[in-house]
Design a protein around this motif. Structure first.
Motif, PDB file in Angstrom:
ATOM      1  N   LEU A   1       0.677  -1.421  -0.206  1.00 10.12           N
ATOM      2  CA  LEU A   1      -0.077  -0.119  -0.031  1.00 10.12           C
ATOM      3  C   LEU A   1       0.919   1.279   0.044  1.00 10.12           C
ATOM      4  N   TYR A   2       1.776   1.440   0.868  1.00 14.26           N
ATOM      5  CA  TYR A   2       2.824   2.423   0.884  1.00 14.26           C
ATOM      6  C   TYR A   2       3.608   2.593  -0.340  1.00 14.26           C
ATOM      7  N   GLN A   3       4.115   1.663  -0.759  1.00 13.38           N
ATOM      8  CA  GLN A   3       5.167   1.379  -2.122  1.00 13.38           C
ATOM      9  C   GLN A   3       3.779   2.198  -3.273  1.00 13.38           C
ATOM     10  N   THR A   4       2.898   1.649  -3.497  1.00  7.77           N
ATOM     11  CA  THR A   4       1.678   2.032  -4.396  1.00  7.77           C
ATOM     12  C   THR A   4       1.459   3.653  -4.257  1.00  7.77           C
ATOM     13  N   ALA A   5       1.360   4.004  -3.114  1.00  8.77           N
ATOM     14  CA  ALA A   5       0.888   5.484  -2.737  1.00  8.77           C
ATOM     15  C   ALA A   5       1.968   6.322  -3.113  1.00  8.77           C
ATOM     16  N   MET A   6       3.194   5.857  -2.615  1.00  6.96           N
ATOM     17  CA  MET A   6       4.373   6.631  -3.213  1.00  6.96           C
ATOM     18  C   MET A   6       4.818   6.862  -4.722  1.00  6.96           C
ATOM     19  N   ILE A   7       4.699   5.598  -5.208  1.00  7.09           N
ATOM     20  CA  ILE A   7       5.016   5.875  -6.858  1.00  7.09           C
ATOM     21  C   ILE A   7       4.059   6.303  -7.737  1.00  7.09           C
ATOM     22  N   LEU A   8       2.945   6.592  -7.236  1.00  8.42           N
ATOM     23  CA  LEU A   8       1.809   7.244  -8.000  1.00  8.42           C
ATOM     24  C   LEU A   8       2.261   8.398  -8.380  1.00  8.42           C
ATOM     25  N   PRO A   9       2.733   9.343  -7.868  1.00  6.26           N
ATOM     26  CA  PRO A   9       2.980  10.884  -8.254  1.00  6.26           C
ATOM     27  C   PRO A   9       4.155  10.818  -9.466  1.00  6.26           C
ATOM     28  N   PHE A  10       4.924   9.651  -9.356  1.00  6.06           N
ATOM     29  CA  PHE A  10       5.882   9.868 -10.456  1.00  6.06           C
ATOM     30  C   PHE A  10       5.462   9.652 -11.868  1.00  6.06           C
ATOM     31  N   PHE A  11       4.458   9.112 -12.074  1.00  7.60           N
ATOM     32  CA  PHE A  11       3.760   8.811 -13.084  1.00  7.60           C
ATOM     33  C   PHE A  11       2.715   9.916 -13.619  1.00  7.60           C
ATOM     34  N   LEU A  12       2.678  10.824 -12.879  1.00  8.33           N
ATOM     35  CA  LEU A  12       1.916  12.003 -13.289  1.00  8.33           C
ATOM     36  C   LEU A  12       2.458  12.765 -14.235  1.00  8.33           C
ATOM     37  N   SER A  13       1.872  13.583 -15.115  1.00  4.71           N
ATOM     38  CA  SER A  13       2.710  14.459 -15.968  1.00  4.71           C
ATOM     39  C   SER A  13       2.541  15.806 -15.173  1.00  4.71           C
ATOM     40  N   TRP A  14       3.497  16.595 -15.753  1.00  4.76           N
ATOM     41  CA  TRP A  14       3.808  17.857 -14.991  1.00  4.76           C
ATOM     42  C   TRP A  14       2.498  18.834 -15.089  1.00  4.76           C
ATOM     43  N   VAL A  15       1.785  18.460 -16.220  1.00  9.90           N
ATOM     44  CA  VAL A  15       0.452  19.526 -16.511  1.00  9.90           C
ATOM     45  C   VAL A  15      -0.568  18.949 -15.446  1.00  9.90           C
ATOM     46  N   VAL A  16      -0.484  17.883 -15.013  1.00 11.66           N
ATOM     47  CA  VAL A  16      -1.496  17.444 -13.881  1.00 11.66           C
ATOM     48  C   VAL A  16      -1.024  17.848 -12.641  1.00 11.66           C
ATOM     49  N   VAL A  17       0.338  17.744 -12.294  1.00 11.71           N
ATOM     50  CA  VAL A  17       0.804  18.171 -11.077  1.00 11.71           C
ATOM     51  C   VAL A  17       0.696  19.647 -11.008  1.00 11.71           C
ATOM     52  N   SER A  18       0.675  20.335 -12.147  1.00  8.64           N
ATOM     53  CA  SER A  18       0.603  21.875 -12.133  1.00  8.64           C
ATOM     54  C   SER A  18      -0.912  22.342 -11.588  1.00  8.64           C
ATOM     55  N   TYR A  19      -1.903  21.571 -12.012  1.00 12.03           N
ATOM     56  CA  TYR A  19      -3.281  21.812 -11.498  1.00 12.03           C
ATOM     57  C   TYR A  19      -3.672  21.360 -10.187  1.00 12.03           C
ATOM     58  N   ILE A  20      -2.817  20.319  -9.730  1.00 14.87           N
ATOM     59  CA  ILE A  20      -2.837  19.983  -8.306  1.00 14.87           C
ATOM     60  C   ILE A  20      -2.138  21.113  -7.315  1.00 14.87           C
ATOM     61  N   THR A  21      -0.997  21.581  -7.958  1.00 12.43           N
ATOM     62  CA  THR A  21      -0.471  22.586  -7.210  1.00 12.43           C
ATOM     63  C   THR A  21      -1.154  23.920  -7.201  1.00 12.43           C
ATOM     64  N   MET A  22      -1.949  24.073  -8.261  1.00 11.80           N
ATOM     65  CA  MET A  22      -2.755  25.367  -8.308  1.00 11.80           C
ATOM     66  C   MET A  22      -3.808  25.136  -7.370  1.00 11.80           C
ATOM     67  N   ALA A  23      -4.494  24.043  -7.047  1.00  9.48           N
ATOM     68  CA  ALA A  23      -5.452  23.960  -5.850  1.00  9.48           C
ATOM     69  C   ALA A  23      -4.890  24.215  -4.757  1.00  9.48           C
ATOM     70  N   PHE A  24      -3.865  24.122  -4.367  1.00 13.96           N
ATOM     71  CA  PHE A  24      -2.988  24.418  -3.074  1.00 13.96           C
ATOM     72  C   PHE A  24      -2.833  25.910  -3.026  1.00 13.96           C
ATOM     73  N   LEU A  25      -2.324  26.649  -4.361  1.00 14.73           N
ATOM     74  CA  LEU A  25      -1.796  27.878  -4.079  1.00 14.73           C
ATOM     75  C   LEU A  25      -2.611  29.020  -4.768  1.00 14.73           C
ATOM     76  N   ASP A  26      -3.912  28.590  -5.530  1.00 16.70           N
ATOM     77  CA  ASP A  26      -4.694  29.798  -5.952  1.00 16.70           C
ATOM     78  C   ASP A  26      -5.030  30.610  -5.186  1.00 16.70           C
ATOM     79  N   HIS A  27      -5.104  31.902  -5.719  1.00 17.83           N
ATOM     80  CA  HIS A  27      -5.226  33.044  -4.562  1.00 17.83           C
ATOM     81  C   HIS A  27      -6.615  33.099  -4.017  1.00 17.83           C
ATOM     82  N   GLN A  28      -7.464  33.038  -4.764  1.00 23.87           N
ATOM     83  CA  GLN A  28      -9.016  32.790  -4.057  1.00 23.87           C
ATOM     84  C   GLN A  28      -9.521  31.928  -3.638  1.00 23.87           C
ATOM     85  N   ASN A  29      -9.315  30.499  -4.248  1.00 26.88           N
ATOM     86  CA  ASN A  29      -9.754  29.203  -3.727  1.00 26.88           C
ATOM     87  C   ASN A  29      -8.847  28.304  -3.350  1.00 26.88           C
TER      88      ASN A  29
END
Length: 327
Positions: free
Chosen positions: A132-160
């Motif tokens: 379970l831990y191995q799967t949870a940790m390796i999953l972000p490695f296979f995400l593209s930077w475009v997807v990661v940018s949207y995840i980052t924006m969900a944290f850093l967006d000024h309004q929401n």
């Protein structure tokens, strides 16, 4: 060994260079014949590397020419090192070079330290939850930077964004993350670590699994505690693997992660002072000017510096401990 001695005895009867080359060719032929199955299995990988890595090297000549599409590579005018002057004479040369090197050094050190720590923790936890831990940790490695940018924006967006929501709930003012250049070295390091730590940790974890269990048993008999076994057995046994990965990372020290530095800050000009690297700077110049020769020159320059860094790092390691060197 018997065949080798037999060949040695045969070779002593030849004195001329031609006879010696015949013996060498026969030896190579026998070696290939004995290992024909292994060569057959490796053939697809060899063809792939040759086509994708060596054939395109012919295009490096573009870096020394004023490339024009209608004239082609061979027909374009030769300009020597003029294309390299674009980077070195640029007013932003120092900034992007500094950012590229410092970011890669921090990425390399943080990923190595935290991935090694996580790998050791994985080795110590219950096997029931390991997958379970191995799967949870390796999953972000296979995400593209475009997807990661949207995840980052969900944290850093000024309004929401989540972070500004938490700050507001605690009575603090909202922060315009995408317009504050000073916070981005920390943000980029955290995002890179989150995406890459899973794969690196699994590499070190595989190395830990390859350690002889008798070493731990001997340490346990001597009364060593867990942290003592980690410090005196696990880490020394992983040292060759750590050094090899560091040498390979040093080769990419002059080549930044384009996806990370382009998509995560959203290519915002307000943060160029701390997020811009050589790769993003050249991409913007290429997309604006369309100068293929200049982009090829900088790419060749990055590759050459990376090669020199790998050789220098391996030479240094070889001087310290020859067994831990890459070649």
């Amino acid at each position: 060994m018997g065949r080798y001695r037999e060949w040695q005895g045969t070779a002593t009867h030849f004195t001329g260079k031609e006879e010696w080359s015949i013996v060498r060719r026969n030896q190579v032929s026998r070696f290939i014949g004995r290992n024909i199955e292994l060569f057959t299995f490796s053939l697809p990988a060899v063809i792939y590397i040759f086509v994708m890595a060596y054939v395109p090297m012919f295009g490096a000549v573009i870096a020394f020419k004023n490339y024009e599409y209608d004239k082609g590579i061979l027909g374009s005018d030769w300009v020597g090192f003029q294309n390299f002057e674009f980077l070195f004479k640029s007013e932003n040369a120092f900034r992007i070079t500094r950012n590229t090197i410092l970011y890669n050094v921090s990425y390399m050190l943080m990923t190595t330290i935290f991935a090694l720590l996580v790998a050791i923790l994985l080795h110590e936890i219950s096997k029931k939850w390991l997958k379970l831990y191995q799967t949870a940790m390796i999953l972000p490695f296979f995400l593209s930077w475009v997807v990661v940018s949207y995840i980052t924006m969900a944290f850093l967006d000024h309004q929401n964004g989540f972070l500004n929501g938490w700050l507001t709930a605690l009575g603090f003012e909202k922060v315009q993350w995408y317009f504050d250049a000073h916070v981005w070295p920390y943000i980029l390091n955290v995002v890179h670590l989150w995406k890459s730590i899973g794969f690196s940790a699994l590499v070190y974890f595989a190395g830990i699994l390859g350690i002889d269990a008798e070493l731990y048993e001997a340490a346990r008999i001597d009364g060593a505690r867990r942290w003592q076994m980690i410090w005196n057995v696990t880490i020394p046994q992983l040292t060759p693997l750590i050094i090899i990965l560091l040498i390979l990372s040093i080769g990419n020290m002059f080549r930044g992660d384009f996806g990370l530095h382009y998509f995560i800050p959203n290519n915002n000009g307000m943060t160029y002072s701390t997020t811009d690297i050589i790769d993003t700077y050249i991409y913007r110049a290429l997309s604006t000017l369309g100068d293929v020769s200049m982009a090829s020159a900088v790419g060749l320059y990055q590759s050459f510096v990376g090669f020199v860094l790998v050789v220098a790092a391996n030479f240094t390691v070889r001087k310290i401990n020859e067994e831990n060197s890459l070649f």
